[in-house]
Design an enzyme around this catalytic site. Structure first.
Site, mmCIF file in Angstrom:
data_model
loop_
_atom_site.group_PDB
_atom_site.id
_atom_site.type_symbol
_atom_site.label_atom_id
_atom_site.label_comp_id
_atom_site.label_asym_id
_atom_site.label_seq_id
_atom_site.Cartn_x
_atom_site.Cartn_y
_atom_site.Cartn_z
ATOM 1 N N ALA A 60 0.740 -1.119 -0.028
ATOM 2 C CA ALA A 60 -0.106 0.099 0.004
ATOM 3 C C ALA A 60 0.866 1.196 0.000
ATOM 4 C CB ALA A 60 -1.016 -0.003 1.268
ATOM 5 N N ASP A 61 2.068 1.126 -0.001
ATOM 6 C CA ASP A 61 2.997 2.256 -0.162
ATOM 7 C C ASP A 61 2.918 3.252 -1.485
ATOM 8 O OD1 ASP A 61 5.565 3.406 1.621
ATOM 9 O OD2 ASP A 61 6.226 3.223 -0.889
#
Length: 304
Positions: free
Chosen positions: A254-255
């Site tokens: 999810a970065d």
């Protein structure tokens, strides 16, 4: 890893595949960074070992890491701990040959490993620092995250001054455990982040949470244990596994930085979906952390 004691400095022999200046490029990504200083090709880092401040100047000379001690000369035992810290910081004991072999067959990574060959994951050896920094960075942009980290360190960390420069240590869990939520909210921490960081600090002060108790767990068990900590979700757990525990197979999917790097490298009009990233990452099995780190590095592609 070999190292040699040479009077007022030590020499560390890094792996053949190691590019100090690529690591410096990553470390220089924010002008607000407060936990190390970079002057030209020299990296200044303050450590505290056995309750003594040790200022280190790292440079790369004749195929070795030269570590000078411009202030107090540490004992042999302390020098061994300095070497251990630097080894962890730059992930020097990792054999990258399998990663490069895999990456050279990957359309996305092949160019990056050629461009940044010798780059190693620049880690965060201290668990409290890694957890607190990850929590600070949740759901805000990187610039504001560095602003909060700087305020946090300047208010609650320790420092020394040498030749006109100030060198800082990240606050200890013992110090942060004494704070109230209001102390951090004054620095513009959200109530949630303030609560999570103080709670983590108290657990570490009381030794109900230590790096040693987690170190030997395999990836799945380690991630589950980290996610049992209040404030630690999927992204935070994988970030800490990658940067503190130096596991090569963590993927902080999810970065935002990873998404931006993929968008840039793939020439996309919008960021890829999670499903698309999962599909890309099937080629990176066992080396997801390094794939992510090389993609992050591509966002800071500037001369130093």
């Amino acid at each position: 890893m070999k190292w040699f004691n040479s009077g007022n400095h030590i020499e560390i022999v890094p792996p053949r595949v190691f590019h100090f200046h690529e690591c410096l490029a990553f470390l220089s990504r924010s002008e607000q960074e407060i936990l190390h200083n970079i002057h030209g090709d020299d990296l200044y880092k303050l450590l505290k070992i056995d309750d003594r401040f040790i200022l280190c100047i790292l440079s790369y000379r004749q195929h070795s890491l030269h570590v000078e001690f411009p202030m107090e000369l540490p004992s042999i035992a302390a020098r061994e701990k300095v070497v251990a810290y630097i080894n962890e910081w730059f992930d020097l004991d990792k054999d990258l040959a399998p990663f490069y072999k895999m990456a050279e067959q990957d359309n996305l990574l092949a160019k990056l490993v050629s461009q940044y060959e010798g780059l190693r994951i620049v880690g965060i050896p201290d668990l409290f620092e890694a957890l607190a920094w990850a929590v600070i960075g949740q759901q805000i942009n990187l610039t504001f995250a560095y602003t909060l980290k700087k305020r946090f360190t300047e208010h609650f960390g320790q420092c020394i001054t040498f030749e006109g420069d100030t060198f800082w240590l990240f606050p200890t869990p013992e110090r942060i455990a004494t704070l109230s939520l209001a102390d951090l909210k004054e620095l513009q921490f959200s109530a949630g982040k303030a609560e999570y960081i103080i709670d983590i600090a108290r657990r570490m002060r009381d030794e109900s949470l230590t790096k040693a108790m987690l170190q030997k767990k395999d990836y799945d068990v380690l991630k589950t244990a980290l996610m049992e900590i209040r404030g630690v979700g999927n992204w935070t757990a994988d970030y800490v596994i990658m940067k503190c525990f130096r596991r090569p197979n963590a993927l902080p999917i999810a970065d935002v930085g990873l998404h931006n790097a993929l968008k840039l490298q793939l020439g996309l009009e919008k960021k890829p979906s999670i499903e698309e990233i999962k599909e890309l990452a099937t080629n990176w099995e066992g080396w997801q952390s390094y794939a992510t780190f090389y993609l992050w590095r591509s966002l800071y592609d500037k001369p130093i």
